[in-house]
Design an enzyme around this catalytic site. Structure first.
Site, PDB file in Angstrom:
ATOM      1  N   LYS A 125      20.522  31.929  -8.675  1.00  0.00           N
ATOM      2  CA  LYS A 125      19.330  32.454  -9.351  1.00  0.00           C
ATOM      3  C   LYS A 125      19.786  33.148 -10.622  1.00  0.00           C
ATOM      4  O   LYS A 125      20.908  33.657 -10.679  1.00  0.00           O
ATOM      5  CB  LYS A 125      18.619  33.481  -8.458  1.00  0.00           C
ATOM      6  CG  LYS A 125      17.170  33.689  -8.816  1.00  0.00           C
ATOM      7  CD  LYS A 125      16.297  32.661  -8.125  1.00  0.00           C
ATOM      8  CE  LYS A 125      14.866  32.727  -8.572  1.00  0.00           C
ATOM      9  NZ  LYS A 125      14.014  31.903  -7.697  1.00  0.00           N
ATOM     10  N   ASP A 165      11.080  29.995 -12.883  1.00  0.00           N
ATOM     11  CA  ASP A 165      10.602  30.966 -11.897  1.00  0.00           C
ATOM     12  C   ASP A 165       9.569  31.790 -12.664  1.00  0.00           C
ATOM     13  O   ASP A 165       9.015  31.310 -13.671  1.00  0.00           O
ATOM     14  CB  ASP A 165      11.777  31.800 -11.358  1.00  0.00           C
ATOM     15  CG  ASP A 165      11.416  32.626 -10.122  1.00  0.00           C
ATOM     16  OD1 ASP A 165      11.362  32.066  -9.015  1.00  0.00           O
ATOM     17  OD2 ASP A 165      11.157  33.845 -10.258  1.00  0.00           O
ATOM     18  N   GLY A 236      -1.743  36.287  -7.782  1.00  0.00           N
ATOM     19  CA  GLY A 236      -1.102  35.646  -8.919  1.00  0.00           C
ATOM     20  C   GLY A 236      -2.064  34.681  -9.589  1.00  0.00           C
ATOM     21  O   GLY A 236      -3.140  34.379  -9.057  1.00  0.00           O
ATOM     22  N   PHE A 237      -1.669  34.216 -10.771  1.00  0.00           N
ATOM     23  CA  PHE A 237      -2.495  33.212 -11.465  1.00  0.00           C
ATOM     24  C   PHE A 237      -1.632  32.205 -12.212  1.00  0.00           C
ATOM     25  O   PHE A 237      -2.127  31.408 -12.995  1.00  0.00           O
ATOM     26  CB  PHE A 237      -3.472  33.896 -12.443  1.00  0.00           C
ATOM     27  CG  PHE A 237      -2.789  34.566 -13.618  1.00  0.00           C
ATOM     28  CD1 PHE A 237      -2.299  35.864 -13.508  1.00  0.00           C
ATOM     29  CD2 PHE A 237      -2.607  33.888 -14.814  1.00  0.00           C
ATOM     30  CE1 PHE A 237      -1.649  36.475 -14.580  1.00  0.00           C
ATOM     31  CE2 PHE A 237      -1.960  34.487 -15.902  1.00  0.00           C
ATOM     32  CZ  PHE A 237      -1.479  35.792 -15.773  1.00  0.00           C
ATOM     33  N   GLY A 238      -0.340  32.222 -11.962  1.00  0.00           N
ATOM     34  CA  GLY A 238       0.597  31.361 -12.694  1.00  0.00           C
ATOM     35  C   GLY A 238       0.742  29.996 -12.045  1.00  0.00           C
ATOM     36  O   GLY A 238      -0.144  29.523 -11.328  1.00  0.00           O
ATOM     37  N   ASN A 239       1.871  29.391 -12.317  1.00  0.00           N
ATOM     38  CA  ASN A 239       2.109  28.017 -11.875  1.00  0.00           C
ATOM     39  C   ASN A 239       1.956  27.832 -10.363  1.00  0.00           C
ATOM     40  O   ASN A 239       1.340  26.867  -9.899  1.00  0.00           O
ATOM     41  CB  ASN A 239       3.524  27.621 -12.332  1.00  0.00           C
ATOM     42  CG  ASN A 239       4.028  26.389 -11.659  1.00  0.00           C
ATOM     43  OD1 ASN A 239       4.766  26.458 -10.680  1.00  0.00           O
ATOM     44  ND2 ASN A 239       3.613  25.238 -12.149  1.00  0.00           N
ATOM     45  N   VAL A 240       2.492  28.772  -9.590  1.00  0.00           N
ATOM     46  CA  VAL A 240       2.466  28.615  -8.133  1.00  0.00           C
ATOM     47  C   VAL A 240       1.037  28.774  -7.611  1.00  0.00           C
ATOM     48  O   VAL A 240       0.546  27.958  -6.815  1.00  0.00           O
ATOM     49  CB  VAL A 240       3.430  29.630  -7.480  1.00  0.00           C
ATOM     50  CG1 VAL A 240       3.306  29.605  -5.978  1.00  0.00           C
ATOM     51  CG2 VAL A 240       4.867  29.343  -7.909  1.00  0.00           C
ATOM     52  N   ALA A 241       0.343  29.816  -8.083  1.00  0.00           N
ATOM     53  CA  ALA A 241      -1.041  30.060  -7.659  1.00  0.00           C
ATOM     54  C   ALA A 241      -1.925  28.867  -8.050  1.00  0.00           C
ATOM     55  O   ALA A 241      -2.792  28.434  -7.277  1.00  0.00           O
ATOM     56  CB  ALA A 241      -1.565  31.340  -8.310  1.00  0.00           C
ATOM     57  N   TRP A 242      -1.680  28.333  -9.221  1.00  0.00           N
ATOM     58  CA  TRP A 242      -2.449  27.182  -9.715  1.00  0.00           C
ATOM     59  C   TRP A 242      -2.333  25.983  -8.756  1.00  0.00           C
ATOM     60  O   TRP A 242      -3.344  25.428  -8.298  1.00  0.00           O
ATOM     61  CB  TRP A 242      -1.947  26.839 -11.121  1.00  0.00           C
ATOM     62  CG  TRP A 242      -2.327  25.497 -11.650  1.00  0.00           C
ATOM     63  CD1 TRP A 242      -3.540  25.138 -12.157  1.00  0.00           C
ATOM     64  CD2 TRP A 242      -1.487  24.335 -11.735  1.00  0.00           C
ATOM     65  NE1 TRP A 242      -3.499  23.818 -12.555  1.00  0.00           N
ATOM     66  CE2 TRP A 242      -2.255  23.304 -12.311  1.00  0.00           C
ATOM     67  CE3 TRP A 242      -0.160  24.073 -11.380  1.00  0.00           C
ATOM     68  CZ2 TRP A 242      -1.746  22.024 -12.525  1.00  0.00           C
ATOM     69  CZ3 TRP A 242       0.356  22.807 -11.609  1.00  0.00           C
ATOM     70  CH2 TRP A 242      -0.424  21.796 -12.169  1.00  0.00           C
TER      71      TRP A 242
END
Ligand code: 2IT
Length: 445
Positions: A125, A165, A236-242
């Site tokens: 990471k 990330d 969240g509202f980013g890539n994962v939440a999307w």
């Protein structure tokens, strides 16, 4: 023989001021300690001492110029945690909370997660305390160039393959890869999450969110339940939440919350149309780090300064950052009748919150199992790059489903308790640990 308290005390002494790393290690060690103590090979190999020590931690200076001509200095890192089963693999995080300790926790988790995918990837990471919030695209590009000028010394398609990330998405990967190519003159799969025009994989952007929903579907089916009609809280509202919102909707569930550092929105109609999903992507790329504009645009409620865990739901999916769901939140969710909690951010729940869910017999999946779809499709991107081909979206999606099912099967195999409750934390930790530990023992020291 290992004793948990003694081992943890020594680990804390060796890793001072790294609370997240200690937290992640404690969860894994508590799960696997009996397996280790019953295995003379693991004991002879001092496997717990070796597996909790990163192979190396690299830190470097990142200097760049902001739009006003001022010099800025950030710190960059790459933690190469464990490469027993394959090249170091794991994302880069650009967020002000990044420290050596938080990246050690993430690299440690990544080692077991990557093992669970059944693909040949070790754990790593990296990232920086750089805050993308409020930065212009030009500033982000200059930062990425400077960051990669240093990082490229330590990575390579067969040694260490970073990805995105928090704060690192397709735009940043493009800038980072561009600089790698400028310096090294190589067209290789040294990063994943690349754009489709220069070696990326279809379904990689969706993979973490889709994967967590496939995992959830497996959990519900194992409990004789279905996703159809479930009411879901996402943070969240980013890539994962999307990706989570898209796939939850496709599976017949309704996502009623998303959130940002400014608060959360409640959308009783569901975050469930292409227009709303597109707007989430715009929010992310605006660099403002706020979710309130969603409420303004779609005419729903915005709750300032709070987390979405107070909204009554059947299922909760923390998709933002570590320790975003605490014991009090867990108690509220339980009191409101939550049935399943699927950690989608890495270590999204505190140890106390996870324990509260397990005590209440809520179905609880840890991030290293549920969010492994992202890195799994990164592994598939590496395979496609290595054979100079690209697979169709259907092929990648099918493989993602198969991988999530195999992770779920592994959790059930290792995590079923006497009363039938599935301890997914224990299952994921033991299954992920065994492969890495066996490889380390077989290769000696
Ligand atoms: O936490 C994660 O698994 C990621 N950020 C994705 C890592 C990767 O290499 O795709």
């Amino acid at each position: 023989m290992y004793e948990l308290d003694k081992f943890m005390a020594e680990l804390e002494r060796k890793n001072p001021a790294e609370p997240e790393f200690i937290q992640a290690a404690k969860e894994v060690i508590a799960s696997v300690i009996d397996v280790v103590n019953e295995n003379p090979v693991y004991l002879k190999n001092r496997i717990l001492d070796r597996i909790t020590e990163p192979d190396r931690v690299i830190s470097f200076k990142v200097e760049w110029e902001d739009d006003n001509g001022n010099v800025q200095v950030n710190r960059g890192y790459r933690v190469q945690f464990n490469n027993a089963i394959g090249p170091y693999k794991g994302g880069l995080r650009f967020h002000p909370s990044v420290t050596q300790g938080s990246l050690k926790f993430l690299g440690f988790e990544q080692t077991f997660k990557n093992s669970l995918t059944s693909l040949p990837m070790g754990g790593g990471k990296g990232g920086s305390d750089f805050a993308p919030k409020g930065k212009s695209d030009a500033e982000i590009m200059r930062f990425c160039r400077s960051f990669m000028t240093e990082l490229q010394k330590y990575i390579g398609p067969n040694t260490d393959v970073p990805a995105g990330d928090i704060g690192v998405g397709a735009r940043e990967i493009g800038f980072l890869y561009g600089q790698y190519k400028r310096i090294r003159d190589e067209n290789t799969g040294v990063l994943t999450g690349k754009g489709l025009t220069y070696g990326g994989s279809l379904v990689r952007p969706e993979a973490t969110g889709y994967g967590t929903m496939y995992f959830a579907k497996n959990m519900l089916e194992a409990a004789g339940d279905t996703m159809v009609g479930k009411r879901i809280a996402v943070s969240g509202f980013g890539n994962v939440a999307w990706g989570a919102c898209v796939k939850a909707t496709q599976l017949g569930a309704k996502v009623v919350t998303i959130s940002g550092p400014d608060g959360y929105i409640i959308d009783e109609d569901g975050v469930g149309t292409p227009e709303k999903w597109e707007f989430m992507l715009q929010l992310r790329s605006s660099n403002n780090d706020v979710v309130k504009p969603y409420a303004d645009k779609f005419g729903c409620t915005f709750v300032a300064g709070k987390k979405p865990w107070e909204v009554p739901v059947d299922m909760a999916f923390p998709c933002a950052i570590q320790n975003e769901l605490k014991e009090e939140d867990a108690k509220t969710l339980i009191a409101n009748g939550v049935k399943y909690v699927v950690e989608t951010s890495n270590m999204g729940c505190t140890l106390e919150a996870a324990e509260a869910f397990q005590k209440a017999k809520v179905g609880f999946a840890p991030g290293k199992a549920a969010n492994a779809g992202g890195v799994a499709v990164s592994g598939l991107e590496m395979s496609q790059n290595a054979e100079h081909l690209s697979w169709t979206a259907e092929e990648v999606d099918e493989k993602l489903k198969t991988i999530m099912k195999s992770i779920h099967d592994a959790c059930i195999k290792e995590g079923r308790e006497a009363d039938g409750y599935i301890n997914y934390i224990k299952g994921a930790n033991i299954a992920g640990f065994r492969k890495v530990a066996d490889a380390m023992c077989q290769m000696g020291y």
